[in-house]
Design a protein around this motif. Structure first.
Motif, mmCIF file in Angstrom:
data_model
loop_
_atom_site.group_PDB
_atom_site.id
_atom_site.type_symbol
_atom_site.label_atom_id
_atom_site.label_comp_id
_atom_site.label_asym_id
_atom_site.label_seq_id
_atom_site.Cartn_x
_atom_site.Cartn_y
_atom_site.Cartn_z
ATOM 1 N N MET A 65 0.842 -1.197 0.000
ATOM 2 C CA MET A 65 0.000 0.000 0.000
ATOM 3 C C MET A 65 0.881 1.253 0.000
ATOM 4 N N ASP A 66 0.438 2.304 -0.689
ATOM 5 C CA ASP A 66 1.176 3.575 -0.673
ATOM 6 C C ASP A 66 0.739 4.375 0.558
ATOM 7 N N ILE A 67 1.673 4.623 1.452
ATOM 8 C CA ILE A 67 1.349 5.310 2.707
ATOM 9 C C ILE A 67 2.067 6.659 2.739
ATOM 10 N N ALA A 68 1.305 7.743 2.792
ATOM 11 C CA ALA A 68 1.888 9.087 2.914
ATOM 12 C C ALA A 68 1.982 9.435 4.391
ATOM 13 N N ILE A 69 3.141 9.938 4.808
ATOM 14 C CA ILE A 69 3.316 10.322 6.217
ATOM 15 C C ILE A 69 3.625 11.807 6.269
ATOM 16 N N LEU A 70 2.623 12.606 6.621
ATOM 17 C CA LEU A 70 2.812 14.059 6.682
ATOM 18 C C LEU A 70 3.580 14.390 7.964
ATOM 19 N N GLY A 71 4.634 15.180 7.830
ATOM 20 C CA GLY A 71 5.514 15.404 8.980
ATOM 21 C C GLY A 71 6.430 14.203 9.190
ATOM 22 N N GLY A 72 6.627 13.418 8.139
ATOM 23 C CA GLY A 72 7.434 12.194 8.229
ATOM 24 C C GLY A 72 8.920 12.446 8.418
ATOM 25 N N THR A 73 9.331 13.702 8.406
ATOM 26 C CA THR A 73 10.731 14.039 8.699
ATOM 27 C C THR A 73 11.024 13.964 10.195
ATOM 28 N N GLY A 74 9.960 13.913 11.020
ATOM 29 C CA GLY A 74 10.150 13.837 12.481
ATOM 30 C C GLY A 74 10.375 12.405 12.941
ATOM 31 N N LYS A 75 10.596 12.247 14.250
ATOM 32 C CA LYS A 75 10.955 10.928 14.802
ATOM 33 C C LYS A 75 9.821 9.912 14.674
ATOM 34 N N GLU A 76 8.606 10.352 14.990
ATOM 35 C CA GLU A 76 7.488 9.399 14.971
ATOM 36 C C GLU A 76 7.206 8.948 13.530
ATOM 37 N N GLY A 77 7.122 9.900 12.621
ATOM 38 C CA GLY A 77 6.828 9.547 11.228
ATOM 39 C C GLY A 77 7.921 8.691 10.617
ATOM 40 N N ALA A 78 9.167 9.014 10.909
ATOM 41 C CA ALA A 78 10.282 8.241 10.348
ATOM 42 C C ALA A 78 10.280 6.818 10.912
ATOM 43 N N GLY A 79 9.941 6.682 12.190
ATOM 44 C CA GLY A 79 9.869 5.350 12.798
ATOM 45 C C GLY A 79 8.767 4.512 12.165
ATOM 46 N N LEU A 80 7.599 5.127 11.953
ATOM 47 C CA LEU A 80 6.501 4.412 11.283
ATOM 48 C C LEU A 80 6.931 4.009 9.872
ATOM 49 N N ARG A 100 6.894 20.150 4.974
ATOM 50 C CA ARG A 100 6.610 21.499 4.453
ATOM 51 C C ARG A 100 7.638 21.858 3.393
ATOM 52 N N ASP A 101 8.761 21.144 3.391
ATOM 53 C CA ASP A 101 9.852 21.424 2.465
ATOM 54 C C ASP A 101 10.179 20.111 1.723
ATOM 55 N N ALA A 102 9.852 20.066 0.439
ATOM 56 C CA ALA A 102 10.002 18.811 -0.319
ATOM 57 C C ALA A 102 11.448 18.314 -0.293
ATOM 58 N N ALA A 103 12.414 19.246 -0.306
ATOM 59 C CA ALA A 103 13.826 18.832 -0.306
ATOM 60 C C ALA A 103 14.165 18.122 1.003
ATOM 61 N N ARG A 104 13.602 18.641 2.118
ATOM 62 C CA ARG A 104 13.852 17.991 3.416
ATOM 63 C C ARG A 104 13.236 16.580 3.424
ATOM 64 N N ALA A 105 12.072 16.451 2.814
ATOM 65 C CA ALA A 105 11.425 15.131 2.739
ATOM 66 C C ALA A 105 12.264 14.162 1.907
ATOM 67 N N ARG A 106 12.816 14.653 0.806
ATOM 68 C CA ARG A 106 13.633 13.779 -0.053
ATOM 69 C C ARG A 106 14.902 13.333 0.687
ATOM 70 N N ALA A 107 15.483 14.268 1.451
ATOM 71 C CA ALA A 107 16.687 13.922 2.210
ATOM 72 C C ALA A 107 16.370 12.864 3.270
ATOM 73 N N LYS A 108 15.245 13.024 3.947
ATOM 74 C CA LYS A 108 14.859 12.020 4.974
ATOM 75 C C LYS A 108 14.567 10.672 4.309
ATOM 76 N N GLY A 166 10.304 11.074 -0.990
ATOM 77 C CA GLY A 166 9.946 12.268 -0.236
ATOM 78 C C GLY A 166 9.270 13.291 -1.133
ATOM 79 N N ASP A 167 8.386 14.095 -0.550
ATOM 80 C CA ASP A 167 7.652 15.083 -1.342
ATOM 81 C C ASP A 167 7.075 16.142 -0.396
ATOM 82 N N SER A 168 6.461 17.155 -0.968
ATOM 83 C CA SER A 168 5.756 18.127 -0.126
ATOM 84 C C SER A 168 4.586 17.419 0.556
ATOM 85 N N ASN A 169 4.096 17.969 1.646
ATOM 86 C CA ASN A 169 2.928 17.366 2.302
ATOM 87 C C ASN A 169 1.764 17.239 1.326
ATOM 88 N N ALA A 170 1.567 18.262 0.489
ATOM 89 C CA ALA A 170 0.430 18.257 -0.443
ATOM 90 C C ALA A 170 0.569 17.125 -1.461
#
Ligand SMILES: NC(=O)c1ccc[n+]([C@@H]2O[C@H](COP(=O)([O-])OP(=O)(O)OC[C@H]3O[C@@H](n4cnc5c(N)ncnc54)[C@H](OP(=O)(O)O)[C@@H]3O)[C@@H](O)[C@H]2O)c1
Length: 214
Positions: free
Chosen positions: A1-16, A32-40, A55-59
């Motif tokens: 399944m494709d699972i989007a995790i908004l705020g996935g750059t944080g500890k909880e989202g990254a762990g999930l 909020r920053d697509a580049a930060r999401a791609r790096a994570k 990684g991508d923007s939240n939207a």
């Protein structure tokens, strides 16, 4: 399944993300920053050896995910969700959000809606919000070599949506327990404030709960 995790750059989202990627799901980290999401996402791919983590923007993450997970601070919901309402329409949205306020005053600070999950449901009227994973500590999630030592309480108003989320819990080895309607999200979020206090008292990061008698 494709699972989007908004705020996935944080500890909880990254762990999930790490747990679900290990179970074979495709993960889209949102930020909020697509580049930060791609790096994570890159970091998590290296850590887990799993490729379907992007990684991508939240939207964009919300658009791409079949299920959308909210893993951001309660204070960010009102800012973040309204513009994502169309992208979440018809989807299961999982709220892991706990309304905590740090800084010495009252830790558990629920919104007027009663809980962060109910606030999210009001902001995403076309989605089906299910509250879960609040009390599964980021520390436990990220220790992927170990089984997670707690139960998963799941609450929401739609049985099929709850079963989807229960299955996501079972995918990471958790026993899922149906905890009733979304009106029970407040008590579940409150338990996490309690666990945070217990963690502080006992100098731990992974206090959890198990339901006995079932
Ligand atoms: N940590 C835990 O053990 C744990 C356990 C259970 C439940 N939770 C709950 O899970 C959620 C995430 O926890 P966390 O520890 O990962 O939190 P966090 O690190 O504080 O935040 C997660 C991400 O949310 C984004 N964010 C921060 N402020 C924001 C705002 N005002 N508006 C929109 N996005 C914002 C940031 O990503 P970008 O800057 O990249 O956008 C950040 O990396 C929280 O609601 C928390 O209560 C956490």
């Amino acid at each position: 399944m494709d699972i989007a995790i908004l705020g996935g750059t944080g500890k909880e989202g990254a762990g999930l993300a790490a747990r679900w990627a290990a179970a074979g799901h495709a993960i889209i980290i949102g930020s909020r920053d697509a580049a930060r999401a791609r790096a994570k996402a890159e970091e998590l791919r290296a850590l887990t050896g799993r490729t379907p983590i992007t990684g991508d923007s939240n939207a964009e993450a919300a658009r791409r995910g079949a299920v959308v997970v909210l893993a951001l601070p309660a204070a960010g919901l009102a800012q973040t969700l309204p513009e994502l309402a169309d992208r979440c329409r018809g989807k299961v949205v999982v709220s892991t959000v706990v309304p905590l306020t740090f800084g010495g005053g009252r830790l558990y600070t629920p919104p007027t809606a009663g809980s962060s999950a109910e606030e999210a449901q009001a902001l995403l009227p076309g989605a089906t919000v299910v509250a879960a994973f609040h009390h599964v500590a980021a520390q436990e999630l990220s220790a992927t070599a170990h089984a997670i030592e707690c139960d998963l309480l799941v609450c929401g108003g739609d049985a099929a949506a709850k079963e989807t989320v229960a299955e996501l819990g079972r995918a990471m080895g958790l026993r899922a327990i149906d905890a009733g309607g979304l009106g029970n999200a407040g008590p579940i979020e409150g338990i996490t404030a309690l666990l945070a206090t217990i963690n502080r008292r006992y100098k731990r990061k992974n206090a959890g709960i198990r339901i006995t008698g079932l």
